[in-house]
Design an enzyme around this catalytic site. Sequence first.
Site, PDB file in Angstrom:
ATOM      1  N   CYS A  10       0.861  -1.185   0.000  1.00 28.49           N
ATOM      2  CA  CYS A  10       0.000   0.000   0.000  1.00 28.49           C
ATOM      3  C   CYS A  10       0.898   1.235   0.000  1.00 28.49           C
ATOM      4  O   CYS A  10       2.026   1.173  -0.485  1.00 28.49           O
ATOM      5  CB  CYS A  10      -1.006  -0.015   1.146  1.00 28.49           C
ATOM      6  SG  CYS A  10      -0.309   0.139   2.809  1.00 28.49           S
ATOM      7  N   ARG A  16      -3.431  -0.846   5.367  1.00 32.80           N
ATOM      8  CA  ARG A  16      -4.017  -1.855   4.488  1.00 32.80           C
ATOM      9  C   ARG A  16      -3.094  -3.040   4.222  1.00 32.80           C
ATOM     10  O   ARG A  16      -3.490  -4.200   4.414  1.00 32.80           O
ATOM     11  CB  ARG A  16      -4.420  -1.212   3.152  1.00 32.80           C
ATOM     12  CG  ARG A  16      -5.572  -0.233   3.264  1.00 32.80           C
ATOM     13  CD  ARG A  16      -5.758   0.576   1.984  1.00 32.80           C
ATOM     14  NE  ARG A  16      -4.660   1.537   1.802  1.00 32.80           N
ATOM     15  CZ  ARG A  16      -4.527   2.329   0.744  1.00 32.80           C
ATOM     16  NH1 ARG A  16      -5.407   2.236  -0.255  1.00 32.80           N
ATOM     17  NH2 ARG A  16      -3.540   3.195   0.664  1.00 32.80           N
TER      18      ARG A  16
END
Length: 198
Positions: A10, A16
């Site tokens: 990410c 994430r």
Amino acid sequence: MADFTILTVCTGNICRSPLAHLLLRDGLADLGVTVHSAGVGALVDRGMPDQSLAIARSLGIVDAEAHRARQITADMVREADLILPMAREHRAAIVELVPRASAKTFTMREFGRIASHITDDALAQAVQDGATPADRMRLAVEEIGFSRGEVPPPASLEDDNIVDPYRQSDDVYAQSTAQLTPAVQQAVSLLRKAAGGL
């Protein structure tokens, strides 16, 4: 190579991609799979924020506090068998870094979307020449790549992205998680089936 390696990516490598990394690691733990993560603009050595840690704990991850952000390198990209960025912009950055990585790089949601369209029969045929579980998983990634143009695209290109929750509200963290977890589950399911040769 004996092991199969997955790299999740990410931006900052604190929300994430580490969550995806830890979920994939736990879901594939018994298959000799190595999973790690990095960011295209990593907040190097930073841990996951409190909201992400709470989400990780709620999903059964026991060691999320140990995560430290890392900056992606060309070597990481070359060494991975499957690269799962969280958004299309990350995919573009990865392919710019190592152009040959295009065939093994899918956004997390794209991989899950395509995986959900691969029948067990098609997967079994695709992986039948794999000598080891890792070989069969590599063949499954090739099959996902071959199917990229055959599976209907999402209604919007944004639907292949996972929203970035960093410095956002708890609702955005929940939205990001709701986009991430089904894609991870689809990836784990496909790779486990492939590794076992169905």
